[in-house]
Design a protein around this motif. Structure first.
Motif, PDB file in Angstrom:
ATOM      1  N   ASN A 127       0.790  -1.430  -0.030  1.00 29.43           N
ATOM      2  CA  ASN A 127      -0.171  -0.038  -0.104  1.00 29.43           C
ATOM      3  C   ASN A 127       0.824   1.515   0.181  1.00 29.43           C
ATOM      4  O   ASN A 127       0.008   2.571  -0.046  1.00 29.43           O
ATOM      5  N   LEU A 346      -5.959  11.634  -5.630  1.00 32.56           N
ATOM      6  CA  LEU A 346      -4.828  11.688  -3.576  1.00 32.56           C
ATOM      7  C   LEU A 346      -5.735  13.192  -3.557  1.00 32.56           C
ATOM      8  O   LEU A 346      -6.107  14.105  -3.745  1.00 32.56           O
ATOM      9  N   ALA A 369      -5.971   7.545  -2.977  1.00 36.24           N
ATOM     10  CA  ALA A 369      -4.470   7.892  -2.653  1.00 36.24           C
ATOM     11  C   ALA A 369      -4.460   9.329  -0.933  1.00 36.24           C
ATOM     12  O   ALA A 369      -5.217  10.170  -1.107  1.00 36.24           O
ATOM     13  N   TYR A 371      -1.170  11.767   1.324  1.00 39.92           N
ATOM     14  CA  TYR A 371      -0.226  11.651   1.006  1.00 39.92           C
ATOM     15  C   TYR A 371      -0.167  12.067   2.404  1.00 39.92           C
ATOM     16  O   TYR A 371      -0.764  13.181   3.044  1.00 39.92           O
ATOM     17  N   ALA A 407      -8.560   5.403   2.231  1.00 39.24           N
ATOM     18  CA  ALA A 407      -7.256   5.353   1.315  1.00 39.24           C
ATOM     19  C   ALA A 407      -6.826   3.758   0.393  1.00 39.24           C
ATOM     20  O   ALA A 407      -6.466   2.630   1.544  1.00 39.24           O
ATOM     21  N   ILE A 409      -3.596   3.036  -1.453  1.00 43.26           N
ATOM     22  CA  ILE A 409      -2.550   3.921  -1.333  1.00 43.26           C
ATOM     23  C   ILE A 409      -2.563   4.873  -0.603  1.00 43.26           C
ATOM     24  O   ILE A 409      -2.966   5.791  -0.038  1.00 43.26           O
TER      25      ILE A 409
END
Ligand code: PBG
Length: 427
Positions: A127, A346, A369, A371, A407, A409
């Motif tokens: 992931n 993201l 995604a 961050y 999420a 990743i």
């Protein structure tokens, strides 16, 4: 002390405390399960046993099934341990009638085995996407505001760091270049130099590790003498379509070098569609776009800008990055990016924006995604160094929570450290 948040316990009743169970890549690049166990306190502390007589295997008498059944029918019931005694409460514990609760959710949390069985979210090195800072130098330069992170020399440090990450199952990286000041300009033309730092690093990595998945950052800020993600007009306005034109050239240049996923992080309008068209026109139909769909004008990016020396020379990024106070606006961006052909959406930063991650998760079928940005990383590191929190546990918990919020990743500077935890390696 290891994190137990992702663990599947084993032999918990035998006085063995399992700290890690994770996935370890073997040489065949398949994963196998790794368990490391540490003997801890006596099991007496946890388990009340009625009898010790039955330690060790019980001897067989060589009887047939029929003989065993006949013996029981005749009343010769073989001995088994007695019902265990009720564990004693400390002296002074009030004696109260139990509450007639129809539901006691603690029942499903009462042992490590049950907790593992009912764990709703899992996390694995697969992931993680590992963000790496690169520069032209030969040595790795520590980044003051990000303990444990370095500007890596692209020919040595970078290659070694990627090897370490692959060793523990992290096979995705995203590259951020520190560009020499002399190559920066108001139009950021170095960003599409096929022989620039990023394209060179991509070619080197792909040559060494063909199956490595390389994400790139598409934005002008590391290349722009104004430090903004777009071209700055003389009145300070960040020009949208002209910037997007440059971003298309940047994305194509990265794709030509072998990038797998280009990731526009600039928040210009319409850039996903434009980049898709540019990639397709050049024969890069197979290259994915991870769009920074909801990127907020956040103060959590501070350490990153120090790392790349990419602070805006004036003003802030509020005319393109989103207002941290906004929620619905993320849906507007989601619909745009989806219709323009983004492959991954993201959200950035991560932990303070879990509601946005969930919003996108519930409103799009695309992979999401998150961050976990530099400021989030540095806060956990600093808290750990000052012994105010347990760094490793907080790290694993924050990553798990990003997964729980939706999420798929996670871009995280902890990728290597967290993957080592999951693999049961301590270094
Ligand atoms: C810029 C970019 C930034 C980050 C990733 N790409 C900084 C910014 O928008 O100023 C931040 C990442 C981090 O803080 O970890 N295109």
């Amino acid at each position: 002390m290891a994190s137990s948040i992702v663990n599947v316990p084993f032999q918990a009743m035998k006085g063995v405390d399992c700290h890690y169970v994770g996935l370890k890549p073997s040489t065949s690049s398949k994963f196998s399960c790794v368990k490391t166990a540490i003997r801890v306190r006596s099991p007496r502390l946890f388990v009340v046993r009625a009898s010790e007589k039955h330690d060790g295997p019980i001897k067989k008498l060589g009887l047939s099934d029929a003989e065993c059944e006949a013996a029981v029918v005749a009343g010769n019931v073989p001995e088994a341990p007695p019902v265990p005694p009720k564990p004693a409460a400390p002296a002074g514990t009030p004696v109260v009638p139990s509450y007639p609760l129809s539901r006691r959710p603690r029942r499903n949390r009462k042992s490590p085995v049950l907790r593992a069985a009912f764990q709703e979210t899992q996390i694995s090195p697969a992931n993680f996407v590992y963000p790496l800072f690169i520069h032209e130098g030969e040595e790795d330069t520590p980044i003051g505001a990000m303990p444990g992170c370095y500007r890596l020399g692209w020919r040595h440090g970078l290659v070694e760091e990627v090897a370490k990450a692959r060793d523990v199952g992290v096979n995705s990286v995203v590259l951020f270049p520190k560009v020499p000041d002399a190559l920066k300009s108001p139009i950021g033309d170095e960003s599409y130099n096929d022989n620039g730092l990023v394209p060179r690093a991509i070619r080197l990595l792909k040559d060494k590790y063909p199956d490595l998945v390389i994400y790139t950052d598409v934005a002008l800020d590391p290349y722009n003498s104004d430090g903004h993600d777009g071209i700055v007009r003389e009145d300070g306005v960040i020009m949208n379509d002209e910037t997007t034109y440059q971003l298309c050239k940047q994305a194509v240049s990265q794709a030509r070098s072998g990038a797998d996923v280009v990731s526009p992080s600039d928040m210009m309008d319409g850039r996903v569609g434009a980049i898709r068209e540019a990639l397709d026109a050049e024969g890069f139909q197979h290259v994915s776009i991870m769009s920074y769909t909801a990127k907020f004008a956040s103060s959590f990016y501070g350490p990153f800008r120090e790392a790349l020396d990419s602070n805006p020379r004036f003003g802030d990024k509020k005319t393109y990055q989103m207002n941290p106070a906004n929620y619905r606006e993320a849906l507007v961006e989601t619909h745009e990016d989806e219709s323009e052909g983004a492959d991954i959406l993201l959200v950035k930063p991560g932990l303070p924006y879990l509601d946005i991650i969930r919003l996108l998760r519930d409103n799009s079928s695309l992979p999401i995604a998150a961050y976990q940005v530099s400021g989030e990383y540095s806060m956990i590191k600093a808290g750990g160094v000052l012994k105010m929190i347990d760094e490793e546990k907080v790290m694993m918990e924050s990553l798990m929570c990003l997964r729980r919020a939706g999420a798929d990743i996670i871009l995280t500077y902890f990728a290597l450290q967290a993957a080592r935890c999951l693999c049961g390696e301590k270094r």
